[in-house]
Design a protein around this motif. Structure first.
Motif, PDB file in Angstrom:
ATOM      1  N   GLY A 133       8.048  -6.178  14.205  1.00  0.00           N
ATOM      2  CA  GLY A 133       6.929  -6.061  13.184  1.00  0.00           C
ATOM      3  C   GLY A 133       5.778  -5.887  12.981  1.00  0.00           C
ATOM      4  O   GLY A 133       4.893  -7.071  13.018  1.00  0.00           O
ATOM      5  N   THR A 164       6.712  -1.905   7.356  1.00  0.00           N
ATOM      6  CA  THR A 164       7.209  -0.889   6.790  1.00  0.00           C
ATOM      7  C   THR A 164       8.037   0.113   8.349  1.00  0.00           C
ATOM      8  O   THR A 164       6.881  -0.715   9.333  1.00  0.00           O
ATOM      9  CB  THR A 164       6.831  -0.446   5.908  1.00  0.00           C
ATOM     10  N   ILE A 166      10.372  -0.275   9.687  1.00  0.00           N
ATOM     11  CA  ILE A 166      10.671  -1.358  10.931  1.00  0.00           C
ATOM     12  C   ILE A 166      12.471  -0.702  11.378  1.00  0.00           C
ATOM     13  O   ILE A 166      13.150  -1.239  10.622  1.00  0.00           O
ATOM     14  CB  ILE A 166      10.615  -2.981  10.275  1.00  0.00           C
ATOM     15  N   LEU A 368       9.715  12.676  16.465  1.00  0.00           N
ATOM     16  CA  LEU A 368       8.964  11.312  16.168  1.00  0.00           C
ATOM     17  C   LEU A 368       8.243  10.592  17.358  1.00  0.00           C
ATOM     18  O   LEU A 368       7.543   9.943  17.255  1.00  0.00           O
ATOM     19  CB  LEU A 368      10.397  10.328  15.860  1.00  0.00           C
TER      20      LEU A 368
HETATM   21  C1  LIG Z   1      11.992   6.211  12.704  1.00  0.00           C
HETATM   22  C2  LIG Z   1       9.789   5.322  13.007  1.00  0.00           C
HETATM   23  C3  LIG Z   1      10.505   4.165  13.404  1.00  0.00           C
HETATM   24  C4  LIG Z   1       9.006   2.864  13.842  1.00  0.00           C
HETATM   25  N1  LIG Z   1       9.301   1.601  14.097  1.00  0.00           N
HETATM   26  C5  LIG Z   1       8.827   0.711  13.842  1.00  0.00           C
HETATM   27  C6  LIG Z   1       8.799  -0.757  14.544  1.00  0.00           C
HETATM   28  O1  LIG Z   1       9.546  -1.180  14.506  1.00  0.00           O
HETATM   29  N2  LIG Z   1       7.589  -1.051  14.601  1.00  0.00           N
HETATM   30  C7  LIG Z   1       7.040  -1.152  13.423  1.00  0.00           C
HETATM   31  O2  LIG Z   1       5.723  -1.891  13.556  1.00  0.00           O
HETATM   32  N3  LIG Z   1       5.861  -0.156  13.426  1.00  0.00           N
HETATM   33  C8  LIG Z   1       7.696   1.099  13.172  1.00  0.00           C
HETATM   34  N4  LIG Z   1       6.677   2.354  13.022  1.00  0.00           N
HETATM   35  C9  LIG Z   1       5.836   2.700  12.698  1.00  0.00           C
HETATM   36  C10 LIG Z   1       4.885   3.221  13.765  1.00  0.00           C
HETATM   37  O3  LIG Z   1       4.379   2.415  14.837  1.00  0.00           O
HETATM   38  C11 LIG Z   1       3.227   4.439  12.867  1.00  0.00           C
HETATM   39  O4  LIG Z   1       4.400   5.523  11.784  1.00  0.00           O
HETATM   40  C12 LIG Z   1       2.841   4.977  13.672  1.00  0.00           C
HETATM   41  O5  LIG Z   1       1.910   3.844  14.290  1.00  0.00           O
HETATM   42  C13 LIG Z   1       1.875   5.992  12.532  1.00  0.00           C
HETATM   43  O6  LIG Z   1       1.143   5.015  11.981  1.00  0.00           O
HETATM   44  P1  LIG Z   1       0.956   5.150   9.921  1.00  0.00           P
HETATM   45  O7  LIG Z   1       2.632   6.065   9.625  1.00  0.00           O
HETATM   46  O8  LIG Z   1       0.420   4.800   9.515  1.00  0.00           O
HETATM   47  O9  LIG Z   1       0.162   6.634   9.867  1.00  0.00           O
HETATM   48  P2  LIG Z   1      -1.472   6.231  10.257  1.00  0.00           P
HETATM   49  O10 LIG Z   1      -2.166   5.478  11.290  1.00  0.00           O
HETATM   50  O11 LIG Z   1      -1.445   6.826   9.010  1.00  0.00           O
HETATM   51  O12 LIG Z   1      -2.139   8.189  10.149  1.00  0.00           O
HETATM   52  C14 LIG Z   1      -1.837   9.344   9.943  1.00  0.00           C
HETATM   53  C15 LIG Z   1      -2.766  10.505  10.896  1.00  0.00           C
HETATM   54  O13 LIG Z   1      -3.678  10.737  10.808  1.00  0.00           O
HETATM   55  C16 LIG Z   1      -4.350  10.053  11.884  1.00  0.00           C
HETATM   56  N5  LIG Z   1      -5.068   9.002  13.152  1.00  0.00           N
HETATM   57  C17 LIG Z   1      -5.077   7.985  12.278  1.00  0.00           C
HETATM   58  N6  LIG Z   1      -6.638   7.393  12.955  1.00  0.00           N
HETATM   59  C18 LIG Z   1      -7.074   7.953  14.201  1.00  0.00           C
HETATM   60  C19 LIG Z   1      -8.305   8.101  14.294  1.00  0.00           C
HETATM   61  N7  LIG Z   1      -8.584   7.270  15.075  1.00  0.00           N
HETATM   62  N8  LIG Z   1      -8.484   9.163  14.700  1.00  0.00           N
HETATM   63  C20 LIG Z   1      -7.624  10.343  14.661  1.00  0.00           C
HETATM   64  N9  LIG Z   1      -6.665  10.260  13.916  1.00  0.00           N
HETATM   65  C21 LIG Z   1      -6.511   9.586  13.580  1.00  0.00           C
HETATM   66  C22 LIG Z   1      -2.670   9.609  12.824  1.00  0.00           C
HETATM   67  O14 LIG Z   1      -2.724   9.650  14.346  1.00  0.00           O
HETATM   68  C23 LIG Z   1      -2.064  10.800  12.397  1.00  0.00           C
HETATM   69  O15 LIG Z   1      -1.437  11.877  11.921  1.00  0.00           O
HETATM   70  C24 LIG Z   1       7.990   3.927  13.225  1.00  0.00           C
HETATM   71  C25 LIG Z   1       7.299   4.499  12.626  1.00  0.00           C
HETATM   72  C26 LIG Z   1       8.281   5.670  12.770  1.00  0.00           C
HETATM   73  C27 LIG Z   1       8.062   6.662  11.931  1.00  0.00           C
END
Ligand SMILES: Cc1cc2nc3c(=O)[nH]c(=O)nc-3n(C[C@H](O)[C@H](O)[C@H](O)COP(=O)(O)OP(=O)(O)OC[C@H]3O[C@@H](n4cnc5c(N)ncnc54)[C@H](O)[C@@H]3O)c2cc1C
Length: 393
Positions: A133, A164, A166, A368
């Motif tokens: 998480g 979220t 997770i 993904l």
């Molecule tokens: C199916 C699935 C399984 C997952 N499993 C887990 C899990 O088990 N545990 C867990 O902890 N997380 C999990 N995740 C979360 C995953 O690690 C995040 O979705 C991912 O790190 C991106 O974060 P976010 O979705 O909040 O996007 P955001 O961080 O909001 O990003 C949105 C967009 O902005 C861009 N962006 C953000 N910051 C910058 C920057 N500095 N420079 C340029 N572009 C930027 C991103 O690249 C992206 O295109 C999972 C996600 C999915 C979809």
């Protein structure tokens, strides 16, 4: 000859790893591949798969024998994940990958002997399922924005917050949680890792999220409402959680990159099989140079990605950390995969858009990889920080 066998991989894999690969591949083809469509439709794969993999010793491949492991290394874990992705079993590959290669390694690396003994035997046997998480509604790419907080109380901790996305969240028995802890250190937030048993009062499972693909692996929202944790729920030293999770993310990205490449080769196999058998204009469409060359370019990129992934994995296994090649491997593997999956669907023509062909699922599942375990943009930022540096403001 299969496309995954054309390059010697001795730098990471020994003969023992290749024997393991053959066993895992045979098991996956018999026990998983025939059920992929059924499990995707059911939105779940049987929990017994964890136990079966545990019983075969695959979950514990990289863990010491004293905890029920096989005493091998990260490469053995990579073999397991690769062979699941190699047949397009992305839901199982992801669930097992999070369990054995992401949520559990920090327990071995940072845990006390008591914590290891308490958690590892059940996790390696597949009797219990682990989740990790990190992400929160307002903390995705920016891990430092995590708000979940653990405060000291009566010789233990009280945990509040929410996570979220997770993976394994709906059926995990233990979740490795990243939380803020006090005191703040020179104005910077202090983070620590906690092992949270999901049976504890205050642990609330929210929705199982409906995804575009990978339906058979659960992805959930979790809420922690005044969970009273014992002192020894803290994993490793208080305040060192950020660095610990960066170590975890290194391994997570290497394994995710390996899985991406393996799925890419599965897409390539599907494309080759299809174009050889599809005839238009009086011949096999595999004879059209336009198609052959596009596929050749993509399989070359995939092969290059595989070399980088494996050489980087070997360096990590030998003790190197935080090198830019990890971000590079994740970036190029995810992109080589999506390029391959998209073109493999294209050569299927209209049949590629039909749900009865597996390539459509691969195409969706592939996407993904450019998001999870750190997005493309974050990998580019890491590479830039290493090789270009920070700009003066
Ligand atoms: C199916 C699935 C399984 C997952 N499993 C887990 C899990 O088990 N545990 C867990 O902890 N997380 C999990 N995740 C979360 C995953 O690690 C995040 O979705 C991912 O790190 C991106 O974060 P976010 O979705 O909040 O996007 P955001 O961080 O909001 O990003 C949105 C967009 O902005 C861009 N962006 C953000 N910051 C910058 C920057 N500095 N420079 C340029 N572009 C930027 C991103 O690249 C992206 O295109 C999972 C996600 C999915 C979809």
């Amino acid at each position: 000859m299969s496309a995954t066998r054309t390059t010697p991989e001795h730098y990471l894999f020994t003969e023992e790893h290749e024997l393991l690969r053959a066993s895992v591949a045979a098991w996956a083809r018999e026990r998983v591949q025939p059920h992929i469509a059924e499990w995707e439709a059911a939105r779940e794969f049987p929990r017994e798969i964890f136990e079966e993999l545990g019983g075969l010793g695959y979950l514990g491949a990289q863990y010491p024998e004293e905890y029920g492991g096989q005493g091998s290394d990260l490469a053995a874990n990579i073999v397991l994940i690769e062979e699941l992705s190699r047949i397009g079993a992305e839901s199982v590959s992801m669930a097992i990958g999070v369990h054995t290669a992401m949520a559990t390694p920090p327990i071995l690396k940072f845990g006390t002997p008591q914590q290891r003994q308490h958690y590892l035997p059940d996790l390696l046997a597949g009797r219990k399922i682990a989740a990790l998480g990190i992400s929160e509604p307002d903390a995705g790419s920016d891990v430092s924005a995590i708000r979940t907080r653990a405060t000291r109380a009566d010789g233990g901790w009280v945990l509040n917050g929410s996570k979220t996305f997770i993976t394994n969240g709906s059926r995990a028995d233990v979740v490795l949680v990243v939380a803020r802890t006090s005191p703040e250190n020179a104005g910077k937030p202090s983070f620590s890792l906690f092992l949270v048993d999901t049976a504890q009062p205050g642990f609330v499972r929210g929705r199982t999220l409906e995804k575009l693909g990978r339906h058979a692996v659960d992805t959930a929202e979790l809420t922690f409402e005044n969970i009273e944790l014992p002192e020894d729920a803290l994993l490793g030293e208080e305040g060192k959680g950020f660095g610990q999770i960066m170590w975890e993310l290194d391994a997570e990205r290497i394994v995710a990159a390996a899985a991406a490449v393996a799925l890419g080769f599965y897409a390539f196999d599907l494309a080759v099989e299809y174009i050889r058998n599809r005839h238009q204009f009086g011949r096999s469409i595999a004879d059209f140079q336009a198609i052959r060359h596009e596929l050749a370019t993509r399989v070359a990129m995939l092969t290059a990605a595989r070399e980088l992934v494996h050489s980087t994995a070997r360096r990590f296994q030998l003790g190197e950390e935080r090198m830019p090649e990890i971000a590079m491997a994740k970036l190029v593997a995810a992109n080589a995969l999506t390029e391959m999956a998209d073109y493999a669907l294209q050569v299927h023509g209209g049949y590629g858009y039909m749900a009865e062909y597996p390539i459509g699922r691969v195409w969706i599942d592939a996407r993904l990889r450019r998001i999870s375990a750190g997005t493309d943009e974050i990998q580019r930022e890491i590479i830039a920080r290493h090789l270009i540096g920070k700009t003066a403001r």
